[in-house]
Design an enzyme around this catalytic site. Structure first.
Site, PDB file in Angstrom:
ATOM      1  N   LYS A  52       0.906  -1.168   0.002  1.00  0.00           N
ATOM      2  CA  LYS A  52       0.049   0.114  -0.011  1.00  0.00           C
ATOM      3  C   LYS A  52       1.009   1.279   0.171  1.00  0.00           C
ATOM      4  O   LYS A  52       0.502   2.163  -0.678  1.00  0.00           O
ATOM      5  CB  LYS A  52      -1.047  -0.048   1.338  1.00  0.00           C
ATOM      6  CG  LYS A  52      -2.031  -1.116   1.041  1.00  0.00           C
ATOM      7  CD  LYS A  52      -2.794  -1.194   2.255  1.00  0.00           C
ATOM      8  CE  LYS A  52      -3.754  -2.184   2.113  1.00  0.00           C
ATOM      9  NZ  LYS A  52      -4.498  -2.886   3.235  1.00  0.00           N
ATOM     10  N   GLN A  96      -5.583  -2.063   9.670  1.00  0.00           N
ATOM     11  CA  GLN A  96      -4.970  -3.290   8.890  1.00  0.00           C
ATOM     12  C   GLN A  96      -5.428  -4.649   9.980  1.00  0.00           C
ATOM     13  O   GLN A  96      -5.189  -4.573  11.117  1.00  0.00           O
ATOM     14  CB  GLN A  96      -3.805  -3.295   8.895  1.00  0.00           C
ATOM     15  CG  GLN A  96      -3.142  -4.688   8.225  1.00  0.00           C
ATOM     16  CD  GLN A  96      -3.540  -4.761   6.580  1.00  0.00           C
ATOM     17  OE1 GLN A  96      -3.558  -3.706   5.907  1.00  0.00           O
ATOM     18  NE2 GLN A  96      -4.150  -5.851   6.171  1.00  0.00           N
ATOM     19  N   ASP A 119     -11.825   1.991   3.366  1.00  0.00           N
ATOM     20  CA  ASP A 119     -11.801   0.612   3.148  1.00  0.00           C
ATOM     21  C   ASP A 119     -13.419   0.206   3.226  1.00  0.00           C
ATOM     22  O   ASP A 119     -13.730  -0.976   2.781  1.00  0.00           O
ATOM     23  CB  ASP A 119     -11.309  -0.303   4.472  1.00  0.00           C
ATOM     24  CG  ASP A 119     -10.042  -0.988   3.951  1.00  0.00           C
ATOM     25  OD1 ASP A 119      -9.806  -1.122   2.914  1.00  0.00           O
ATOM     26  OD2 ASP A 119      -9.451  -1.446   5.020  1.00  0.00           O
TER      27      ASP A 119
END
Ligand code: NAP
Length: 282
Positions: A52, A96, A119
């Site tokens: 990322k 995460q 997300d």
């Protein structure tokens, strides 16, 4: 033989477009910024986070990561999220997963400002997707939809079968396909006779995490196959959930692993960061 859907190429094209958008924003003094929070020392998460960071650098998105010790308390985690919510220079916040067991991941996702939830995991964004409203769509389903678009695959009226009902892939993908007028069936570990269902699929998306689960006799001639799985074999080789060699002989389109859905996930994350930046600066 099926047409191979080249996710790597579509992701590259998407990143190039996004790079131009970032340059335009920078001309107005706006620099998109993504922050990533990682708790503990999960090696797979470290790889995802590194990818990322690399992708952000490539398109000019500012990137900051917070590595927290696995012993951190829920309060300390929520305090960091709240600090990033209040920070006007931060446009996207990504937590995460997985988190250590003592932490409540649902509360953590709920605490992220839904306008920075790149997300698409906040209940507000999930709800908006269900209602067919503009929102942050979670990155893997969004990437799959982008592949359909790129290859002119119109879902209207098609029988779409999705294997796997996770919150990050299967469930949001159902909504994306419904919003595009497909007839959608979702299967999971309790589904009886999966083959009976998959044989009727015009489009088959496999996201269960089992190497080579989908075999050629489960697929009808000309089906479109999307393989989401990422599985590492004992040999170290990465394979998907589909028996690519045999299924590709029957399918009309198929995504490879690697180089199919995977690269699209990160490209759509960048897309969401830039979308969040625009919305926050309107
Ligand atoms: P997950 O949370 O583990 O969910 C797996 C789903 O598959 C569950 O719904 C489970 O059913 C179902 N399932 C498991 N075994 C099954 C079987 N034998 N028959 C039918 N259904 C079965 O997985 P996930 O996070 O969605 O990930 C799935 C795969 O995609 C993994 O390989 C992961 O690494 C990969 N992935 C790739 C990307 C990418 O960017 N390409 C992104 C995310 C995930 P139950 O609900 O009944 O347990």
């Amino acid at each position: 033989m099926a047409i191979i859907i080249d996710g790597k190429e579509v992701a590259k094209k998407t990143r190039e477009k996004l790079k131009n958008e970032v340059e335009e924003l920078k001309e107005h003094g706006i620099i998109p910024k993504l922050t990533v929070i990682m708790v503990g020392d999960n090696p797979a998460s470290k790889v995802y986070v590194r990818n990322k960071s690399k992708a952000c650098n490539e398109v000019g998105v500012e990137y900051e990561e917070f590595f927290l010790d696995s012993s951190i308390s829920q309060k300390e985690l929520l305090d960091l999220i709240k600090k990033l919510n209040d920070d006007k220079t931060v446009n996207g916040i990504l937590l995460q997963s997985p988190l250590p067991q003592h932490l409540d991941i649902n509360e953590a996702f709920r605490t992220i400002d839904y306008r920075k939830d790149v997300d698409g995991f906040h209940p507000m964004n999930v709800g908006k997707l269900v209602l067919g409203q503009d929102t942050f769509v979670s990155c893997t389903p969004y990437g799959i939809m982008r592949l359909f678009e790129e290859y002119n695959i119109d879902l209207c009226g098609k029988n779409v079968v999705i294997l796997g009902r996770s919150n990050i892939v299967g469930k949001p993908l159902v909504q994306c396909c419904l919003n595009n007028n497909a007839t959608v069936t979702i299967c999971h570990s309790k589904t009886k006779d999966i083959k009976e269902v998959t044989k009727n699929a015009d489009v088959l998306v496999v996201a269960i995490g089992k190497p080579h689960f989908l075999e050629a006799d489960m697929v009808k001639d000309g089906a479109i196959i999307i393989d989401v799985g990422i599985n590492r074999l004992d040999t170290g080789k990465i394979v998907g959930d589909v028996d690519f060699e045999n299924v590709s002989k029957k399918a009309s389109y198929i995504t490879p692993v690697p180089g199919g859905v995977g690269p699209m996930t990160i490209a759509m994350l960048l897309n969401n960061v830039i979308k969040a930046t625009r919305q926050q600066n309107m």
